[in-house]
Structure formats: C-alpha cells, structure tokens
Design a protein around this motif. Structure first.
Motif, short mmCIF file in Angstrom:
data_model
loop_
_atom_site.label_atom_id
_atom_site.label_comp_id
_atom_site.label_asym_id
_atom_site.label_seq_id
_atom_site.Cartn_x
_atom_site.Cartn_y
_atom_site.Cartn_z
N LEU A 1 0.80 -1.21 0.00
CA LEU A 1 0.00 0.00 0.00
C LEU A 1 0.84 1.27 0.00
CD1 LEU A 1 -2.97 -0.92 2.38
CD2 LEU A 1 -2.82 -1.03 -0.11
N LEU A 2 1.88 1.30 0.84
CA LEU A 2 2.71 2.50 0.93
C LEU A 2 3.37 2.85 -0.41
CD1 LEU A 2 3.76 4.71 2.83
CD2 LEU A 2 5.70 3.24 3.36
N PRO A 3 4.01 1.88 -1.10
CA PRO A 3 4.60 2.20 -2.40
C PRO A 3 3.57 2.64 -3.44
CG PRO A 3 5.53 0.18 -1.55
CD PRO A 3 4.37 0.51 -0.67
N SER A 4 2.39 1.97 -3.44
CA SER A 4 1.39 2.29 -4.46
C SER A 4 0.76 3.65 -4.23
CB SER A 4 0.31 1.20 -4.49
OG SER A 4 -0.40 1.16 -3.26
N ILE A 5 0.63 4.06 -2.97
CA ILE A 5 -0.02 5.34 -2.66
C ILE A 5 0.96 6.50 -2.73
CG2 ILE A 5 -1.17 6.67 -0.83
CD1 ILE A 5 -2.42 4.05 0.12
N THR A 6 2.14 6.31 -2.19
CA THR A 6 3.12 7.41 -2.09
C THR A 6 4.22 7.33 -3.13
OG1 THR A 6 4.56 6.24 -0.53
CG2 THR A 6 2.69 7.47 0.40
#
Length: 231
Positions: free
Chosen positions: A198-203
């Motif tokens: 989630l963190l890589p895909s969002i930020t």
C-alpha cells in the motif's frame, strides 16, 4: 520456459533459505537452554519440518502473480523464554541466528560459485568433467541462492514485528511498553502488507527497495567479487 526455470530456481532457493533460517533459530534456542523446538524436530534440514502450506507456498505464489515484493514464512519455531539462560538477551540471539544463517549460506554459495567458474574456465576440463549447460544451470542457481538468502536475511532484520530485527527492541522495553510490543505482533501481516504494497502504491515510496540498495545489493556485489577472485 526460461521464466519457468527462473521461478523454479527461486522457489528452491527460498525453501533452502527458509529451512536453514528456521533450523538456526531452533539450534540457537537449544544451545541457549530451551529444547522445545528440538523436541519437536525443528533442528532439521527436512523442509517438511518447517513448511507452512500458506506462508511458504501459497502466499509467495500469490505475490508473484500480483507482481509485487515476494516474501514467505515458515511454521513459527516454538521458543519458551523462561527456559533460556538469560531471556531478554537470548531472545535477541535466537532471533538473529536466522538472518545470520542466511548470510552464511550466501557466503558458502559464493565460494562454490567461484570454484565452479574456475573448473569451467580450465581449458578442456569442462567438456569432459562438466557439461557447459549443466554448469550454467548450477551457476544460475548459486547466484539465485546468494540473492535470495541475502534478501531473506536483511528483510528479517527490519525492526518491525514479527520480523527478527524487531527483537532488538526487547532489550530496551519493559513493563507496559514490552506488553504493547508483543500485542503489536498479532497484527504483523497487515503491517507488512501496508509497508510492502500500500505505501509504495499510494506514495510511490519504496522503502524496502531503498533499504536493499544499502544492504542486499552491496553485499551481493561483494560476494560476486569474492567468487570472481577465486578464478
């Protein structure tokens, strides 16, 4: 066909890495006073003693299909802290035994890789004693074994429950803080999914990639240099 061969090599390397990793945990616990894991057959290089059907097989497969980072886990090694000679210190040592064993496997694989290259490059020897195709297959596996074990080692050294690196926090926590740490371990899978996906895909921030840039890849290059130095 090459893609399938690569996946099979990676799967074999992961299984070897996980088996050695978990056996190292069990052996360290036994040496430090807790024989629980040993009594349950966990000091073993038999994959069946460690493989978790979901964590070792299904989860990595789903992650490969999803195209994201891939990690796997085995059945937890049972350790009863009360049996350890020095519980807080020895919990850390037992945890670190796993990643250190993976680094050792990568080092041994580099030495074998260097010896293999030396044999193959001896004029006239490889054709008679070792077919070039077989040598290339073994060489590819050894490089994969190095990469996978270094990735397993440093991934597990991340200080995030329930990864091995989080055990270092035990030395600095006590009372309610220590109980909270053990409580967080119950939510480890959602935490890992957030950090890895989630963190890589969002930020757009790939923390694991950055981390590996300073740990796995430099050490991998060093091991390859060591292997080439044996030629």
């Amino acid at each position: 066909m090459d893609r399938l061969f690569s996946i099979l090599l990676s799967a074999l390397a992961v299984i070897i890495g996980i088996v050695v990793h978990e056996s190292a945990h069990a052996l360290a616990a036994y040496v430090l006073g807790d024989s629980t894991a040993r009594s349950r057959g966990r000091i073993s290089l038999n994959p069946l003693a460690h493989i978790d059907p979901f964590g070792t097989v299904l989860l990595p497969l789903l992650m490969v299909l999803a195209g994201g980072p891939v990690f796997a886990y085995a059945k937890p090694v049972p350790v009863y802290l009360g049996n350890l000679k020095n519980p807080k210190r020895d919990e850390v040592l037992v945890a670190l035994a796993g990643p250190l064993s993976n680094i050792l496997v990568a080092f041994v694989a580099a030495l074998v890789y260097g010896v293999l290259l030396s044999v193959v490059l001896v004029p006239g020897l490889s054709a008679g004693a070792l077919s070039l195709g077989f040598a290339n297959g073994v060489a590819s596996f050894l490089v994969t074994l190095m990469s996978v074990n270094l990735s397993l080692a440093f991934f597990n050294l991340i200080p995030l429950p329930p990864l091995d690196g989080s055990s270092i926090l035990v030395l600095f926590l006590k009372g309610e803080a220590l109980r909270t740490y053990y409580e967080i371990q119950r939510y480890s899978m959602p935490i890992l999914i957030i950090v890895l996906y989630l963190l890589p895909s969002i930020t757009g921030i790939d923390l694991i990639g950055w981390y590996f840039d300073f740990t796995v890849y430099p050490l991998m290059n060093a091991l390859l240099s060591l292997a080439y130095g044996l030629i």
